[in-house]
Design a protein around this motif. Structure first.
Motif, PDB file in Angstrom:
ATOM      1  N   SER A  50     -17.141  -2.450   8.275  1.00 51.97           N
ATOM      2  CA  SER A  50     -17.095  -3.815   7.748  1.00 51.97           C
ATOM      3  C   SER A  50     -15.991  -3.899   6.706  1.00 51.97           C
ATOM      4  O   SER A  50     -15.882  -3.030   5.835  1.00 51.97           O
ATOM      5  N   LEU A  51     -15.178  -4.939   6.808  1.00 52.63           N
ATOM      6  CA  LEU A  51     -13.995  -5.074   5.964  1.00 52.63           C
ATOM      7  C   LEU A  51     -14.366  -5.616   4.592  1.00 52.63           C
ATOM      8  O   LEU A  51     -14.758  -6.771   4.450  1.00 52.63           O
ATOM      9  N   LEU A  52     -14.218  -4.788   3.579  1.00 46.19           N
ATOM     10  CA  LEU A  52     -14.489  -5.197   2.203  1.00 46.19           C
ATOM     11  C   LEU A  52     -13.236  -5.714   1.525  1.00 46.19           C
ATOM     12  O   LEU A  52     -13.289  -6.624   0.705  1.00 46.19           O
ATOM     13  N   GLY A  53     -12.108  -5.142   1.863  1.00 42.65           N
ATOM     14  CA  GLY A  53     -10.863  -5.592   1.255  1.00 42.65           C
ATOM     15  C   GLY A  53      -9.661  -5.210   2.110  1.00 42.65           C
ATOM     16  O   GLY A  53      -9.627  -4.122   2.695  1.00 42.65           O
ATOM     17  N   LEU A  54      -8.693  -6.100   2.200  1.00 42.64           N
ATOM     18  CA  LEU A  54      -7.411  -5.832   2.851  1.00 42.64           C
ATOM     19  C   LEU A  54      -6.340  -6.172   1.824  1.00 42.64           C
ATOM     20  O   LEU A  54      -6.063  -7.341   1.558  1.00 42.64           O
ATOM     21  N   ILE A  55      -5.775  -5.143   1.213  1.00 37.65           N
ATOM     22  CA  ILE A  55      -4.932  -5.316   0.036  1.00 37.65           C
ATOM     23  C   ILE A  55      -3.470  -5.115   0.410  1.00 37.65           C
ATOM     24  O   ILE A  55      -3.109  -4.104   1.024  1.00 37.65           O
ATOM     25  N   ASN A  56      -2.641  -6.079   0.027  1.00 35.97           N
ATOM     26  CA  ASN A  56      -1.239  -6.097   0.443  1.00 35.97           C
ATOM     27  C   ASN A  56      -0.309  -6.009  -0.756  1.00 35.97           C
ATOM     28  O   ASN A  56      -0.525  -6.667  -1.781  1.00 35.97           O
ATOM     29  N   ASN A  57       0.733  -5.214  -0.617  1.00 38.44           N
ATOM     30  CA  ASN A  57       1.837  -5.212  -1.569  1.00 38.44           C
ATOM     31  C   ASN A  57       2.811  -6.303  -1.131  1.00 38.44           C
ATOM     32  O   ASN A  57       3.512  -6.154  -0.128  1.00 38.44           O
ATOM     33  N   GLU A  58       2.830  -7.405  -1.861  1.00 41.11           N
ATOM     34  CA  GLU A  58       3.635  -8.564  -1.457  1.00 41.11           C
ATOM     35  C   GLU A  58       5.119  -8.219  -1.347  1.00 41.11           C
ATOM     36  O   GLU A  58       5.844  -8.817  -0.551  1.00 41.11           O
ATOM     37  N   ALA A  59       5.577  -7.253  -2.136  1.00 43.61           N
ATOM     38  CA  ALA A  59       6.991  -6.881  -2.104  1.00 43.61           C
ATOM     39  C   ALA A  59       7.375  -6.196  -0.793  1.00 43.61           C
ATOM     40  O   ALA A  59       8.558  -6.119  -0.451  1.00 43.61           O
ATOM     41  N   LEU A  60       6.363  -5.703  -0.055  1.00 40.82           N
ATOM     42  CA  LEU A  60       6.628  -4.992   1.200  1.00 40.82           C
ATOM     43  C   LEU A  60       5.952  -5.667   2.394  1.00 40.82           C
ATOM     44  O   LEU A  60       5.735  -5.035   3.426  1.00 40.82           O
ATOM     45  N   LYS A  61       5.648  -6.955   2.271  1.00 43.25           N
ATOM     46  CA  LYS A  61       4.878  -7.636   3.306  1.00 43.25           C
ATOM     47  C   LYS A  61       5.641  -7.791   4.613  1.00 43.25           C
ATOM     48  O   LYS A  61       5.043  -7.971   5.679  1.00 43.25           O
ATOM     49  N   GLU A  62       6.976  -7.691   4.558  1.00 47.60           N
ATOM     50  CA  GLU A  62       7.752  -7.854   5.788  1.00 47.60           C
ATOM     51  C   GLU A  62       7.517  -6.720   6.784  1.00 47.60           C
ATOM     52  O   GLU A  62       7.879  -6.835   7.960  1.00 47.60           O
ATOM     53  N   HIS A  63       6.868  -5.636   6.337  1.00 51.44           N
ATOM     54  CA  HIS A  63       6.589  -4.514   7.227  1.00 51.44           C
ATOM     55  C   HIS A  63       5.311  -4.721   8.054  1.00 51.44           C
ATOM     56  O   HIS A  63       4.995  -3.895   8.912  1.00 51.44           O
ATOM     57  N   ASN A  64       4.568  -5.787   7.778  1.00 50.97           N
ATOM     58  CA  ASN A  64       3.364  -6.123   8.558  1.00 50.97           C
ATOM     59  C   ASN A  64       2.328  -5.005   8.553  1.00 50.97           C
ATOM     60  O   ASN A  64       1.702  -4.684   9.572  1.00 50.97           O
ATOM     61  N   GLY A  65       2.143  -4.412   7.379  1.00 51.75           N
ATOM     62  CA  GLY A  65       1.201  -3.304   7.248  1.00 51.75           C
ATOM     63  C   GLY A  65      -0.238  -3.692   7.522  1.00 51.75           C
ATOM     64  O   GLY A  65      -1.018  -2.878   8.032  1.00 51.75           O
ATOM     65  N   ALA A  66      -0.615  -4.927   7.211  1.00 47.03           N
ATOM     66  CA  ALA A  66      -1.994  -5.365   7.444  1.00 47.03           C
ATOM     67  C   ALA A  66      -2.316  -5.334   8.935  1.00 47.03           C
ATOM     68  O   ALA A  66      -3.358  -4.820   9.359  1.00 47.03           O
ATOM     69  N   SER A  67      -1.426  -5.883   9.755  1.00 46.83           N
ATOM     70  CA  SER A  67      -1.633  -5.880  11.207  1.00 46.83           C
ATOM     71  C   SER A  67      -1.632  -4.456  11.747  1.00 46.83           C
ATOM     72  O   SER A  67      -2.458  -4.100  12.604  1.00 46.83           O
ATOM     73  N   PHE A  68      -0.714  -3.659  11.261  1.00 46.41           N
ATOM     74  CA  PHE A  68      -0.623  -2.258  11.689  1.00 46.41           C
ATOM     75  C   PHE A  68      -1.918  -1.512  11.393  1.00 46.41           C
ATOM     76  O   PHE A  68      -2.442  -0.785  12.241  1.00 46.41           O
TER      77      PHE A  68
END
Length: 293
Positions: free
Chosen positions: A218-236
């Protein structure tokens, strides 16, 4: 017959047996989880623990006010059979005897009169079929272009905690973020915490924080570094977790009422799973306090 029990009156052996054998069982109804998340909670019991309903509350002046604590999504009625007549008795008792700001039932409980919130899940299935048939076309493309990222399981450390504190969105108060960090340590101690990170040239781009049991993530948090968002790490990250686990464990996104987030969750082929809620304004609560008192 429904009885109202204070925390001290609960027979926890019977309570644990009831929720363990219930068809609605979820992570939030565990005694240890409730004890950690709730400032106070008591219990409604049908007959001899045939069905139970945990009630979290806070104290406002001389009144008890029912409100869901942070990081607790679904409670409601837990029993061996999902009996709609008994469930309705619990609902009526709750509305008659409590001042309710916010109470969220589990997705198995169904009532005619309540509003719903959205949740999205991916049941256990073959990953290749999920990605080929159910991923949105754009999500397939995004995932494909992010395969240069490095995937790692990560653990609580100074680096991970600093990244979390610097980038976590959605909590208005510092005290809430502090509580979230304590929650991570609680989950770790309970062996219910899983975290994965994506890296670009040794830089951490994203973290997924999951609660885990033998059957689900169960997903509690999906945390993104906005400075590196162009790498699409969340989807990956989501895709890699599904690739490695979805044939054995379901994936629960734990939300989806915000449009942009809902579309993101749906793009992985997730299915809508609604749950029902009671929500009242402060004005409603004041009027109800006067009525009950």
């Amino acid at each position: 017959m429904i009885k109202r029990l204070s925390y001290q009156e609960i027979d926890f052996e019977k309570y644990n047996q009831c929720v363990e054998n219930s068809i609605q069982k979820n992570f939030y109804c565990d005694k240890e989880t409730l004890d950690f998340l709730c400032k106070n909670w008591e219990l409604l019991v049908y007959n001899d623990y045939e069905a139970v309903m945990p009630i979290p509350f806070t104290k406002k002046l001389v009144f008890k006010v029912v409100d869901m604590p942070l990081f607790c999504q679904q409670l409601g009625v837990f029993s061996k059979e999902n009996n709609t007549v008994i469930n309705q008795k619990f609902l009526e008792y709750l509305n008659t005897n409590y001042n309710v700001i916010n109470y969220q039932f589990n997705h198995e409980n169904r009532f005619e009169s309540l509003t719903t919130k959205k949740n999205y899940i991916i049941p256990v299935q073959e990953y290749a079929f999920l990605r080929r048939k159910k991923y949105f076309k754009g999500r397939k493309s995004t995932v494909k272009t992010a395969q240069y990222l490095e995937f790692k399981e990560v653990f609580i450390s100074d680096e991970i905690l600093e990244f979390t504190c610097d980038n976590f969105k959605g909590l208005e108060k510092q005290s809430d973020l502090d509580f979230f960090i304590k929650y991570l340590f609680f989950l770790k101690k309970s062996n219910k915490l899983k975290m994965f990170g994506s890296y670009f040239e040794n830089q951490l781009t994203n973290i997924t924080i999951l609660t885990a049991d033998s059957k689900s993530f169960s997903l509690l948090g999906l945390i993104n570094n906005e400075a590196l968002k162009e790498h699409n790490g969340a989807s990956f990250l989501i895709d890699r977790i599904l690739q490695e686990n979805i044939e054995n464990k379901s994936f629960n996104f734990m939300g989806g009422s915000i449009r942009g987030i809902e579309v993101f969750f749906k793009s992985f082929g997730s299915e809508l799973q609604e749950y029902q809620v009671i929500q009242n304004s402060k004005k409603d609560i004041i009027l109800n306090c006067l009525k009950i008192s």
